[in-house]
Write a protein that holds these residues in place. Structure first.
Motif, PDB file in Angstrom:
ATOM      1  N   VAL A 200      51.055  28.903  24.767  1.00  0.00           N
ATOM      2  CA  VAL A 200      49.777  28.530  24.155  1.00  0.00           C
ATOM      3  C   VAL A 200      49.847  27.105  23.617  1.00  0.00           C
ATOM      4  CG1 VAL A 200      48.071  29.128  22.396  1.00  0.00           C
ATOM      5  CG2 VAL A 200      49.395  30.937  23.506  1.00  0.00           C
ATOM      6  N   LEU A 201      48.802  26.330  23.904  1.00  0.00           N
ATOM      7  CA  LEU A 201      48.647  25.005  23.303  1.00  0.00           C
ATOM      8  C   LEU A 201      47.684  25.152  22.134  1.00  0.00           C
ATOM      9  CD1 LEU A 201      48.934  21.852  23.410  1.00  0.00           C
ATOM     10  CD2 LEU A 201      46.931  21.872  24.920  1.00  0.00           C
ATOM     11  N   ALA A 202      48.098  24.675  20.953  1.00  0.00           N
ATOM     12  CA  ALA A 202      47.243  24.779  19.764  1.00  0.00           C
ATOM     13  C   ALA A 202      46.824  23.389  19.306  1.00  0.00           C
ATOM     14  CB  ALA A 202      47.997  25.489  18.651  1.00  0.00           C
ATOM     15  N   LEU A 203      45.541  23.238  18.941  1.00  0.00           N
ATOM     16  CA  LEU A 203      45.003  21.950  18.514  1.00  0.00           C
ATOM     17  C   LEU A 203      44.180  22.127  17.255  1.00  0.00           C
ATOM     18  CD1 LEU A 203      43.286  20.911  21.881  1.00  0.00           C
ATOM     19  CD2 LEU A 203      45.641  20.431  21.180  1.00  0.00           C
ATOM     20  N   ASP A 204      44.182  21.104  16.415  1.00  0.00           N
ATOM     21  CA  ASP A 204      43.235  21.112  15.301  1.00  0.00           C
ATOM     22  C   ASP A 204      42.942  19.682  14.865  1.00  0.00           C
ATOM     23  OD1 ASP A 204      41.934  23.029  13.119  1.00  0.00           O
ATOM     24  OD2 ASP A 204      42.644  21.197  12.138  1.00  0.00           O
ATOM     25  N   THR A 205      41.668  19.378  14.693  1.00  0.00           N
ATOM     26  CA  THR A 205      41.264  18.048  14.220  1.00  0.00           C
ATOM     27  C   THR A 205      40.267  18.167  13.071  1.00  0.00           C
ATOM     28  OG1 THR A 205      39.488  17.925  15.877  1.00  0.00           O
ATOM     29  CG2 THR A 205      41.603  16.936  16.477  1.00  0.00           C
ATOM     30  N   ALA A 206      40.399  19.234  12.286  1.00  0.00           N
ATOM     31  CA  ALA A 206      39.450  19.471  11.194  1.00  0.00           C
ATOM     32  C   ALA A 206      39.819  18.710   9.924  1.00  0.00           C
ATOM     33  CB  ALA A 206      39.363  20.966  10.894  1.00  0.00           C
ATOM     34  N   THR A 207      41.033  18.196   9.862  1.00  0.00           N
ATOM     35  CA  THR A 207      41.455  17.445   8.665  1.00  0.00           C
ATOM     36  C   THR A 207      41.976  16.082   9.116  1.00  0.00           C
ATOM     37  OG1 THR A 207      43.799  18.056   8.663  1.00  0.00           O
ATOM     38  CG2 THR A 207      42.254  19.674   7.740  1.00  0.00           C
ATOM     39  N   PRO A 208      42.282  15.192   8.163  1.00  0.00           N
ATOM     40  CA  PRO A 208      42.781  13.858   8.557  1.00  0.00           C
ATOM     41  C   PRO A 208      44.154  13.903   9.228  1.00  0.00           C
ATOM     42  CG  PRO A 208      41.974  13.843   6.291  1.00  0.00           C
ATOM     43  CD  PRO A 208      42.021  15.275   6.715  1.00  0.00           C
ATOM     44  N   THR A 209      44.815  15.071   9.240  1.00  0.00           N
ATOM     45  CA  THR A 209      46.090  15.192   9.965  1.00  0.00           C
ATOM     46  C   THR A 209      45.857  16.055  11.197  1.00  0.00           C
ATOM     47  OG1 THR A 209      47.340  15.050   7.905  1.00  0.00           O
ATOM     48  CG2 THR A 209      48.489  15.946   9.816  1.00  0.00           C
ATOM     49  N   LEU A 210      45.845  15.403  12.363  1.00  0.00           N
ATOM     50  CA  LEU A 210      45.597  16.222  13.563  1.00  0.00           C
ATOM     51  C   LEU A 210      46.878  16.951  13.940  1.00  0.00           C
ATOM     52  CD1 LEU A 210      46.776  15.279  16.563  1.00  0.00           C
ATOM     53  CD2 LEU A 210      45.057  13.518  16.316  1.00  0.00           C
ATOM     54  N   VAL A 211      46.712  18.122  14.518  1.00  0.00           N
ATOM     55  CA  VAL A 211      47.852  18.956  14.885  1.00  0.00           C
ATOM     56  C   VAL A 211      47.785  19.296  16.363  1.00  0.00           C
ATOM     57  CG1 VAL A 211      48.976  21.182  14.526  1.00  0.00           C
ATOM     58  CG2 VAL A 211      47.980  19.972  12.582  1.00  0.00           C
ATOM     59  N   ALA A 212      48.912  19.116  17.053  1.00  0.00           N
ATOM     60  CA  ALA A 212      49.042  19.617  18.417  1.00  0.00           C
ATOM     61  C   ALA A 212      50.361  20.371  18.470  1.00  0.00           C
ATOM     62  CB  ALA A 212      49.043  18.471  19.424  1.00  0.00           C
ATOM     63  N   GLY A 213      50.349  21.571  19.021  1.00  0.00           N
ATOM     64  CA  GLY A 213      51.579  22.350  19.067  1.00  0.00           C
ATOM     65  C   GLY A 213      51.644  23.210  20.314  1.00  0.00           C
ATOM     66  N   LEU A 214      52.878  23.517  20.702  1.00  0.00           N
ATOM     67  CA  LEU A 214      53.096  24.435  21.824  1.00  0.00           C
ATOM     68  C   LEU A 214      53.872  25.627  21.295  1.00  0.00           C
ATOM     69  CD1 LEU A 214      54.279  22.388  24.926  1.00  0.00           C
ATOM     70  CD2 LEU A 214      52.283  23.888  24.790  1.00  0.00           C
ATOM     71  N   ALA A 215      53.440  26.821  21.668  1.00  0.00           N
ATOM     72  CA  ALA A 215      54.135  28.011  21.165  1.00  0.00           C
ATOM     73  C   ALA A 215      54.127  29.112  22.214  1.00  0.00           C
ATOM     74  CB  ALA A 215      53.465  28.500  19.882  1.00  0.00           C
ATOM     75  N   ARG A 216      55.146  29.962  22.125  1.00  0.00           N
ATOM     76  CA  ARG A 216      55.134  31.199  22.909  1.00  0.00           C
ATOM     77  C   ARG A 216      54.548  32.273  22.021  1.00  0.00           C
ATOM     78  NH1 ARG A 216      56.266  30.373  27.919  1.00  0.00           N
ATOM     79  NH2 ARG A 216      57.913  28.845  28.319  1.00  0.00           N
ATOM     80  N   TRP A 217      53.668  33.053  22.597  1.00  0.00           N
ATOM     81  CA  TRP A 217      53.049  34.113  21.806  1.00  0.00           C
ATOM     82  C   TRP A 217      53.075  35.399  22.603  1.00  0.00           C
ATOM     83  CZ3 TRP A 217      49.153  37.553  22.690  1.00  0.00           C
ATOM     84  CH2 TRP A 217      48.686  38.272  21.567  1.00  0.00           C
ATOM     85  N   SER A 218      53.386  36.499  21.951  1.00  0.00           N
ATOM     86  CA  SER A 218      53.178  37.801  22.586  1.00  0.00           C
ATOM     87  C   SER A 218      52.766  38.786  21.510  1.00  0.00           C
ATOM     88  CB  SER A 218      54.424  38.281  23.328  1.00  0.00           C
ATOM     89  OG  SER A 218      55.380  38.743  22.405  1.00  0.00           O
ATOM     90  N   ALA A 219      52.015  39.790  21.929  1.00  0.00           N
ATOM     91  CA  ALA A 219      51.470  40.749  20.965  1.00  0.00           C
ATOM     92  C   ALA A 219      52.605  41.417  20.192  1.00  0.00           C
ATOM     93  CB  ALA A 219      50.625  41.793  21.690  1.00  0.00           C
ATOM     94  N   GLY A 220      53.744  41.671  20.871  1.00  0.00           N
ATOM     95  CA  GLY A 220      54.837  42.351  20.209  1.00  0.00           C
ATOM     96  C   GLY A 220      55.688  41.430  19.340  1.00  0.00           C
ATOM     97  N   ASP A 221      56.067  40.262  19.893  1.00  0.00           N
ATOM     98  CA  ASP A 221      57.055  39.425  19.216  1.00  0.00           C
ATOM     99  C   ASP A 221      56.440  38.319  18.364  1.00  0.00           C
ATOM    100  OD1 ASP A 221      58.924  40.985  20.468  1.00  0.00           O
ATOM    101  OD2 ASP A 221      59.113  39.634  22.197  1.00  0.00           O
ATOM    102  N   GLY A 222      55.120  38.167  18.398  1.00  0.00           N
ATOM    103  CA  GLY A 222      54.502  37.149  17.562  1.00  0.00           C
ATOM    104  C   GLY A 222      54.697  35.744  18.099  1.00  0.00           C
TER     105      GLY A 222
ATOM    106  N   GLY B 167      35.249  20.983   8.959  1.00  0.00           N
ATOM    107  CA  GLY B 167      35.876  19.681   8.811  1.00  0.00           C
ATOM    108  C   GLY B 167      34.848  18.617   9.117  1.00  0.00           C
ATOM    109  N   PRO B 168      35.167  17.365   8.781  1.00  0.00           N
ATOM    110  CA  PRO B 168      34.230  16.279   9.103  1.00  0.00           C
ATOM    111  C   PRO B 168      33.845  16.325  10.586  1.00  0.00           C
ATOM    112  CG  PRO B 168      35.941  15.488   7.631  1.00  0.00           C
ATOM    113  CD  PRO B 168      36.334  16.888   8.021  1.00  0.00           C
ATOM    114  N   PHE B 169      32.544  16.253  10.840  1.00  0.00           N
ATOM    115  CA  PHE B 169      31.990  16.610  12.152  1.00  0.00           C
ATOM    116  C   PHE B 169      32.559  15.819  13.335  1.00  0.00           C
ATOM    117  CE2 PHE B 169      27.847  17.405   9.605  1.00  0.00           C
ATOM    118  CZ  PHE B 169      28.385  18.557   9.060  1.00  0.00           C
ATOM    119  N   THR B 170      32.618  14.503  13.195  1.00  0.00           N
ATOM    120  CA  THR B 170      32.983  13.678  14.346  1.00  0.00           C
ATOM    121  C   THR B 170      34.402  13.980  14.819  1.00  0.00           C
ATOM    122  OG1 THR B 170      31.457  11.958  13.656  1.00  0.00           O
ATOM    123  CG2 THR B 170      33.176  11.307  15.185  1.00  0.00           C
TER     124      THR B 170
END
Ligand code: ATP
Ligand code: MG
Lengths: 211, 344
Positions: free
Chosen positions: A3-25, A72-75
């Motif tokens: 999974v690629l995770a993104l967030d730009t709702a705050t002045p610190t943008l976040v990009a992350g890569l993670a493995r996710w599964s229903a069992g192991d989190g 977060g700030p709209f733009t």
């Protein structure tokens, strides 16, 4: 699932890569938190390429995208949301949106982030992490919640209580997205949590051009 | 047949445009607009436009791909308007284009909206003669350009010192009680009117005035004064005559200056672009005056004159063909991108 995770709702943008599964989190493979002010559009795609390189993976390996929907700030917020929508569309993979505040801190807390105009975006969470109030926008003085507070420490004085500094994290985004990741068909469309209407008032009367 | 396929994004104002071209061939030109949502505000509200761009983005891409009959993976390059325009609106397109380019592993070109208005003509009339003179007339711009090489060199000869030509149409429409945007209804009303009924002023046409600059603010005020005087006197306003006389003044100044720019620079090709180039009288008068001066006139069809994604794809296609370097990964938006920066 990668999974690629993104967030730009705050002045610190976040990009992350993670493995996710229903069992192991969640297992976070790579993460970049970039102080980006108002340069989210400039810095987000380089950050995505950065985490892919850090993890030694290609974009083609990503199986789902999770994005913060704000508030977060709209733009800046729109940059993350449209990037997630476009990436997912181009790769033919699901895109999942979550409330960005859900991804700040853990446990019982009230999350506060900067809404500008001397206001704060906030949401309150129970001990098990479920959101019980919000997201909403308010003047910190009028919030009237006990805390503990987590998020933007700049609001401590006006809240009259300490704020544990915390940002959006990849693990937080994935945790919040878990129910939708378990059943991507159920994922809601990516609609930002604007919480405020656009600033615009229709002219009450048309002024003559010569005046 | 193996010319590159370029996907173009346009979000500088209130239209979400996604176009697809192969070389000079138009494959798709999908458009969504938030125009109706702005009408009651009497002008484009940036935040409303930006929200609409986000909502329309992926569906508009899907429509473009379906119209072109291709898959996203067939795209060879991505182009996007990175300025000039409304920052918040531009950024939706820039972020989307960057994401599609990254996801598809293709180069990205951030391009100038004004140069794209010129490039769109290549989709209808083939490669541009170079050098050409270009006249861009829209709601936000009125410019005369010398174009030695559309892919890398565009020079500004002159521009409006106050209102843009389209802005004048929009304001005059308001004075006449016609809807927004004002260009099309004024154009329609003028067809029933007498263009010589009222002698409205021609701005910046004196011997000592800047030869290639425009001014439409005085004209707009003159029209408003004329109409208000009628209303005060309790007389009916001859809407068709006012529209026709105003439109004549605009078309007269624009075409005179464009032909002069061609003559002065020894250039025998003129290309028009921008929303006002859809104006029927401007097109007719330009045709007439260019024919008389031995200038070859090129005007895209009205549909391609207003903002759209195909024009961005068309410029992108030129850049690819010319071997221009793609944009850096930290491409952003520049609301006041200078006219001489074709791509960045
Ligand atoms: N037939 C017409 N006659 C005169 N003006 C027209 C006509 N059709 C459209 N216009 C004008 O063209 C303008 C719109 O132009 P366009 O779509 O190129 O974009 P814009 O929003 O003005 O942006 P920009 O200036 O950034 O290119 C409006 O002012 C409109 O009134
Ligand atoms: Mg335009």
């Amino acid at each position: 699932m990668l999974v690629l995770a993104l967030d730009t709702a705050t002045p610190t943008l976040v990009a992350g890569l993670a493995r996710w599964s229903a069992g192991d989190g969640v297992t976070v493979l790579a993460e970049r938190a970039v102080p980006s002010g108002t340069k989210h559009a400039e810095l987000l795609t380089p950050a995505i390429e950065g985490v892919l390189a850090d993890a030694g993976l290609a974009i083609g390996a990503v199986e789902a995208v999770v994005t913060g929907l704000g508030p977060g700030p709209f733009t800046g917020l729109r940059v993350g949301v449209v990037t997630a929508a476009a990436l997912a569309d181009a790769r033919g993979i699901p895109a999942v949106g979550v409330c960005s505040l859900d991804a700040v801190g853990t446990g019982a807390r009230t999350v506060v982030t900067d809404a500008r105009r001397k206001e704060t975006y906030w949401a309150a969470y129970a001990t098990d992490g479920t959101r019980v109030e919000g997201p909403a926008v308010a003047r910190p003085e009028e919030l009237g919640l006990p805390g503990p507070f987590t998020g933007d420490p700049a609001f401590a004085e006006r809240l009259g209580a300490p704020v544990t500094p915390a940002d959006v994290t990849t693990a937080g985004l994935l945790r919040a997205a878990a129910p939708q990741l378990a059943d991507p068909g159920s994922a809601a469309p990516l609609v930002p949590l604007y919480l405020r209407r656009p600033d615009a008032v229709p002219p009450t009367s048309i002024k003559p051009v010569t005046r | 047949m193996n010319e590159p396929i370029v996907l173009g994004f346009e979000t500088s104002c209130d239209e979400t445009g996604v176009g697809i071209v192969r070389g000079h061939t138009l494959l798709a030109d999908a458009l969504a607009t938030s125009m109706a949502e702005h009408e009651r505000f009497g002008g484009v509200v940036p935040e409303i436009a930006s929200r609409a761009h986000l909502e329309a983005m992926v569906p508009t891409v899907h429509r473009a791909l379906a119209d072109a009959g291709i898959a996203a993976s067939d795209v060879d390059a991505v182009a996007v308007t990175s300025g000039p325009g409304l920052t918040g609106a531009l950024l939706v397109g820039v972020a989307a284009a960057k994401a599609y380019a990254l996801a598809l592993g293709k180069p990205l070109y951030g391009v100038n909206h004004l140069a794209a208005h010129v490039a769109v003509d290549e989709l209808q009339h083939g490669p541009l003669a170079e050098p050409s003179i270009a006249m861009l007339v829209s709601g936000g711009h009125s410019s005369l350009l010398l174009v030695p090489d559309l892919a890398q060199e565009v020079q500004s000869l002159g521009r409006t010192i106050d209102d843009a030509a389209g802005e004048a149409f929009d304001k005059v429409a308001r004075v006449l009680g016609l809807p927004f945007p004002g260009g099309p209804p004024v154009d329609r009303a003028a067809r029933e009117g007498d263009a010589r009924a009222i002698a409205f002023p021609r701005g910046l046409t004196g011997p000592r005035d800047a030869a290639y600059d425009f001014s439409f603010s005085g004209l707009k005020t003159a029209v408003a004064r004329w109409v208000e005087a009628r209303e005060r006197a309790g007389e009916p306003v001859p809407v068709a005559d006012v529209a026709a006389s105003f439109q004549e003044a605009v078309a007269d100044v624009l075409t005179a200056k464009a032909v002069r720019a061609c003559r002065d620079h020894g250039v025998d090709h003129l290309v028009l672009g921008g929303g006002v180039a859809a104006n029927s009288r401007l097109r007719a008068l330009a045709e007439e005056r260019c024919a008389a001066a031995g200038i070859v006139l090129r005007v895209p069809s009205p549909r391609l004159c207003t903002d759209n994604g195909a024009m961005v794809a068309a410029l992108g296609s030129r850049l690819v063909a010319a071997g221009v370097a793609p944009s850096a990964p930290d491409l952003g938006a520049d609301s006041s991108l200078p006219i001489d920066v074709v791509s960045r």
